[in-house]
Scaffold this active site. Structure first.
Site, mmCIF file in Angstrom:
data_model
loop_
_atom_site.group_PDB
_atom_site.id
_atom_site.type_symbol
_atom_site.label_atom_id
_atom_site.label_comp_id
_atom_site.label_asym_id
_atom_site.label_seq_id
_atom_site.Cartn_x
_atom_site.Cartn_y
_atom_site.Cartn_z
ATOM 1 N N HIS A 1 -10.308 -23.690 -5.996
ATOM 2 C CA HIS A 1 -11.117 -23.697 -4.780
ATOM 3 C C HIS A 1 -12.425 -24.454 -5.007
ATOM 4 C CE1 HIS A 1 -8.969 -19.640 -4.076
ATOM 5 N NE2 HIS A 1 -8.397 -20.527 -3.280
ATOM 6 N N LYS B 1 -6.288 -4.401 8.244
ATOM 7 C CA LYS B 1 -5.228 -4.340 7.242
ATOM 8 C C LYS B 1 -5.484 -5.209 6.011
ATOM 9 C CE LYS B 1 -2.580 -7.727 9.865
ATOM 10 N NZ LYS B 1 -1.299 -8.313 10.217
ATOM 11 N N ARG C 1 -1.628 -27.811 -2.346
ATOM 12 C CA ARG C 1 -1.282 -27.800 -3.759
ATOM 13 C C ARG C 1 0.201 -28.059 -3.960
ATOM 14 N NH1 ARG C 1 -3.000 -22.430 -6.268
ATOM 15 N NH2 ARG C 1 -1.500 -21.928 -4.674
ATOM 16 N N SER D 1 -5.108 -17.520 -6.610
ATOM 17 C CA SER D 1 -5.772 -16.219 -6.731
ATOM 18 C C SER D 1 -4.756 -15.132 -7.080
ATOM 19 C CB SER D 1 -6.465 -15.853 -5.406
ATOM 20 O OG SER D 1 -7.503 -16.762 -5.122
#
Lengths: 171, 171, 171, 171, 171, 171
Positions: free
Chosen positions: A27, A51, A102, A140
């Site tokens: 990032h 949520k 990516r 991540s």
């Protein structure tokens, strides 16, 4: 050179949105590249009040982003939002959304999101940038999984994130 | 707002290169979208002196592009070049290369080209934009193939291209 | 022929890891092919102590694998592990990780995992093998789904798995 | 440990075939990784007597490969062949074919070739390895294109190849 | 059951077009499956008068197709055409074009062709069928390549094609 | 023309199954195209008694579908089922399953499902159709997400669905 129209000469602001749970060096790489194209880049944590199953709270995520880019504070801004990205971008006076690409698997989802965002607000454009090849495997999700299994992710995330990840998983 | 650094406040020029043999409405769509992000867009016909097997000469292609964007002549410029794209971009003082993404099949080739271009000149960045879904099937190759078989491509290419295509194939 | 170095002449052990919930004939196919390349193949059930939502327990999965390969017990070994695959491979003195490739969709995930595993332990190599085309549609997930809806998966999983699947879903 | 069967304990030879026109650092990376798995690796230039349009002759390509791996000459062998790869592999007593995988686009072609090779000779197995991410954009074709346009490919190909490429294109 | 409208109750004719140079068992598989959906299937060799570089002439290709389907001559018809497929389909009173899908790589090209064909004639619909997994690697191109290198393609093409291929390459 | 066999001349029924939670204009587009190929199209809501996490109940979903196609009630039928799709198709005397293809990502899953369905019932064939490019981004999931965030999906779903979606999310 002919003078461009006003909208063109105004400072260019772009929004780079994501869950950033947490921000990785992939990032960071995209943000740094986008500073070559835009005057201001808003790195915006998207969260869902009802949520969100993230590891870090939106505030923690914004705080890590702000820390990473504190030396570029005049041009990079950390923020968070819930709701539609195009509404947020418009509220921030940003006409461009930045997305990192990516893998092929990302591509179609991104294509659909881009078309949907144009349907919702036709005056906001999406551009894509590719992170360096060194960041191809730095998602991540994968970073969190490796850390939870005791693996070392040094070099894959900024220092501040490395410390906070270790604190979270109690290692 | 904090004043961005000088490199950021200068007029932004981007290069959109391709063979444009001929330019289609999909290309036109990308140029129009990129004008929302950049001050100047150079639409540059890439050609190879020794082995170009294009239908139109580089000069014809540049001429059609110039005609299509004549009303935006202050901000869109038609040009041609041979050699490396990054060398051309640098010579034109452009720090950004624009590429259109349409299909997954494009993606990997584009990824490799982007990495190669960064290897050749690390200070030039590549961004990707997606044409509207109406242009998903409007490749120059397909347009030429359909015309050569007697099909109608009205709506897929600009008027000037339609006329020149018909003249070339003698219909 | 020149004698290869010691590391090369030692018995070659490879780890084939997965959830194997349950093992299918596609997995069996990969193991049999890998026996042509390696002296020993460890078929290792990867499980997560805290959030495993598998149909079979790790012990049940290992037991089915051991039953399937009992005639090759000298060369195929069934085992289970939690934690990082590269740590497990190193503990077992295996320098190679085997992965089955079936579909393009697998490819990018596998690419990212391979790069991450090299980041974690650079001396462990990953190789990929392709199952026969007869096993293209034999994923564990799809097999379980079909069985749960009353479909017959004979021919897609080993006999022992067929019996245990039927026992689990009470048919 | 149980003694593996004879076929398993014999020296393992694998063939890594391609056009290698010329060999790149991506290819070198695959050979080095494959030496961790096999005793002998034959790097074999595939050529077609009648329609080879390569930049370098088969002999030049073999010579460059031999130069690159001269310090591993006991374990890496440079050779060339025409005809079917499976016939060549069998003639060399190699039971394994190594293929490098780089992109999704390669995957399906490789899948089809693997299935065809199994159809032709079922006792020869194909394995795939992934080059490091630094070599994602280092295809022979792209390297030649960049050199022909005056770009620098230092770091992308071995020294010997760099010199010969420059000699070929007269720079 | 409610009576369907007239257009629905008329005999259904579909066109399955391709270069069929030569027809393979994968193509045969698609034709047989399509007979479950349509009354008449026209297997149509598409050729280009000016630049066809096929191994077999259009007449030879049509002849092989006719031989393969002679027992279904009432429902399968072999033919050839040049020009646009949609024009040919309309001339044959066929409202449906059949395409075989084998790989992801085919998908995007097919998608673009489908959209283009709808642009050209909106009343002609395209449907896709998948050949059996046994035919995943049976492309005409690969079959010709293997035969030219001395490989055996028995089982991959019909008997008549096998004989004619061997005659062509002089083995 | 030769008379086709009986199975061919009987009314053709095809099943178009999915979760349809809710039906979108992309689904409607596929149904309309399939009416050009089949006499009867059954639009069948697939649900799972035990773990359905849909926004609308199966009955609500069937009701919306029936409303959308009420003017074609003689040829389009709305229904629901649980269990295997091939069992349902057989019970309905349908020999063909229709699937919509939109993206490469769908393709492999569809390929695996098709092969599995052929394994389960070899006499039921699957065909694929492509929705118009205007529906590329109209997935049920994305539509629900946008509505939940306050976005407008007019034009992406039928009128009846628009009203019910707004009622569900209380806007």
């Amino acid at each position: 050179m002919a003078s461009p129209d006003d909208s063109a000469s105004a400072p260019r602001t772009a929004v780079y949105a994501g869950s950033f749970d947490p921000i990785t060096n992939g990032h960071v790489d995209i943000v740094q590249r986008s500073m070559q194209v835009f005057d201001q880049v808003i790195v915006a944590v998207a969260f869902n009040l009802h949520k969100d199953s993230a590891l870090f709270t939106p505030a923690e995520r914004v705080d890590m982003i702000a820390t990473v880019f504190q030396s570029s504070a005049g041009r990079v801004r950390a923020d968070s939002f819930s709701g539609l990205l195009v509404d947020y971008a418009q509220a921030m006076d940003a006409k461009v959304i930045i997305r990192g690409l990516r893998a092929v698997a990302d591509f179609e989802y991104e294509f659909q999101m881009t078309m949907m965002n144009r349907h919702l607000k036709s005056n906001i454009e999406t551009i894509f940038m590719m992170a360096g090849e060194a960041h191809f495997y730095t998602s991540s999700r994968l970073v969190k999984e490796v850390v939870s299994l005791g693996g070392d992710v040094e070099g894959l995330v900024p220092e501040i994130v490395l410390r906070r990840l270790r604190a979270k998983v109690g290692r």
